[in-house]
Design an enzyme around this catalytic site. Structure first.
Site, PDB file in Angstrom:
ATOM      1  N   GLY A 194      -4.341   5.611   2.118  1.00 37.76           N
ATOM      2  CA  GLY A 194      -4.049   4.554   2.296  1.00 37.76           C
ATOM      3  C   GLY A 194      -5.496   3.606   3.290  1.00 37.76           C
ATOM      4  O   GLY A 194      -5.168   2.629   3.190  1.00 37.76           O
ATOM      5  N   ASN A 228       9.916   1.909   9.151  1.00 37.45           N
ATOM      6  CA  ASN A 228       8.686   2.750   9.060  1.00 37.45           C
ATOM      7  C   ASN A 228       7.962   2.170  10.048  1.00 37.45           C
ATOM      8  O   ASN A 228       6.692   1.843   9.941  1.00 37.45           O
ATOM      9  CB  ASN A 228       8.310   1.955   7.478  1.00 37.45           C
ATOM     10  CG  ASN A 228       6.847   2.544   6.635  1.00 37.45           C
ATOM     11  OD1 ASN A 228       6.742   3.204   7.298  1.00 37.45           O
ATOM     12  ND2 ASN A 228       6.936   1.955   5.529  1.00 37.45           N
ATOM     13  N   ILE A 255       1.100  -1.481   0.287  1.00 39.07           N
ATOM     14  CA  ILE A 255      -0.072  -0.397  -0.431  1.00 39.07           C
ATOM     15  C   ILE A 255       0.934   1.343   0.036  1.00 39.07           C
ATOM     16  O   ILE A 255       2.013   1.421   1.232  1.00 39.07           O
ATOM     17  CB  ILE A 255      -1.154  -0.185   1.437  1.00 39.07           C
ATOM     18  CG1 ILE A 255      -1.580  -0.881   1.565  1.00 39.07           C
ATOM     19  CG2 ILE A 255      -1.516   1.586   1.258  1.00 39.07           C
ATOM     20  CD1 ILE A 255      -2.351  -0.771   2.509  1.00 39.07           C
ATOM     21  N   TYR A 256       1.046   1.533  -1.144  1.00 34.74           N
ATOM     22  CA  TYR A 256       1.980   2.770  -0.933  1.00 34.74           C
ATOM     23  C   TYR A 256       0.836   4.362  -1.489  1.00 34.74           C
ATOM     24  O   TYR A 256       0.412   4.111  -2.453  1.00 34.74           O
ATOM     25  CB  TYR A 256       3.137   2.861  -2.214  1.00 34.74           C
ATOM     26  CG  TYR A 256       4.185   2.208  -2.349  1.00 34.74           C
ATOM     27  CD1 TYR A 256       4.979   2.078  -0.457  1.00 34.74           C
ATOM     28  CD2 TYR A 256       3.909   1.307  -2.685  1.00 34.74           C
ATOM     29  CE1 TYR A 256       5.976   1.594   0.095  1.00 34.74           C
ATOM     30  CE2 TYR A 256       5.173  -0.052  -1.354  1.00 34.74           C
ATOM     31  CZ  TYR A 256       6.220   0.426  -0.387  1.00 34.74           C
ATOM     32  OH  TYR A 256       7.294  -0.334  -0.154  1.00 34.74           O
ATOM     33  N   TYR A 300      -0.570  -0.119  10.431  1.00 32.79           N
ATOM     34  CA  TYR A 300      -1.635  -1.012  10.870  1.00 32.79           C
ATOM     35  C   TYR A 300      -1.630  -1.721  12.183  1.00 32.79           C
ATOM     36  O   TYR A 300      -3.206  -2.181  12.746  1.00 32.79           O
ATOM     37  CB  TYR A 300      -0.337  -2.094  10.187  1.00 32.79           C
ATOM     38  CG  TYR A 300      -0.037  -2.189   8.899  1.00 32.79           C
ATOM     39  CD1 TYR A 300      -0.970  -2.075   7.961  1.00 32.79           C
ATOM     40  CD2 TYR A 300       0.723  -1.779   8.113  1.00 32.79           C
ATOM     41  CE1 TYR A 300      -1.419  -2.149   6.021  1.00 32.79           C
ATOM     42  CE2 TYR A 300       1.167  -1.090   6.717  1.00 32.79           C
ATOM     43  CZ  TYR A 300       0.572  -1.642   5.959  1.00 32.79           C
ATOM     44  OH  TYR A 300       0.244  -1.849   4.611  1.00 32.79           O
TER      45      TYR A 300
END
Length: 175
Positions: free
Chosen positions: A109, A136, A97-98, A143
């Site tokens: 996102g 990251n 997912i970018y 998440y």
């Protein structure tokens, strides 16, 4: 902010996919990696040959987040044997997912993520999993906020640099 739509990517979109893939990867990771490792990965990881093969794979799907028909982010999902690890028919992998940096913090996102979860439910997946670079922190907290928990680690090679990805999982079915 104008409405954002999610659209499945086809081979006809390969140039746009290559462009946004390279740009978002560069924006996300260039500060933390050598120029040579970045260049190598961007050329190999987003080559037309590699993207064509992935787009032709029935166990992988790509989606754009579009605003005014312009891609501002994208999602890559893997099923079955196309998953980079686990390769469990009951699992679905979010490989990527970018989102373009200028759209960070604007729920792009989250829209792509919500699409991934909707697809996982349609495919009757028991769980969704992914790997995210341990450095990251922005992605890890995204998440975690969405209910993922860390269950393992694996090595991701960027050029000649071995980096550790946290493997995270979200159960969709409670037994």
């Amino acid at each position: 902010m104008k409405k954002i739509s999610i659209q499945k990517i086809t081979l006809n979109d390969i140039e746009q996919l290559q462009k946004i893939g390279q740009q978002t990867f560069f924006e996300t990771f260039s500060e933390s990696n050598t120029e040579q490792n970045m260049t190598t990965y961007l050329e190999e990881g987003f080559s037309v040959e590699k993207l064509s093969s992935e787009l032709n794979n029935e166990n992988a799907e790509f989606y754009f987040a579009l605003q005014n028909d312009n891609p501002i982010g994208y999602l890559k999902l893997n099923f079955g044997q196309s998953q980079t690890e686990l390769q469990d028919d009951k699992g679905l992998e979010i490989e990527r997912i970018y989102v373009l940096k200028e759209y960070h913090g604007k729920s792009v996102g989250q829209l792509l993520y919500d699409k991934a979860i909707a697809i996982a439910k349609v495919k009757n997946a028991d769980y969704v999993w992914l790997g995210v670079w341990e450095e990251n922190h922005r992605a890890i907290s995204f998440y975690k906020k969405n209910g993922f928990i860390e269950f393992n680690k694996h090595i991701f090679k960027l050029g000649n640099d071995e980096q550790t990805d946290l493997m995270m999982k979200l159960k969709l079915i409670e037994y």
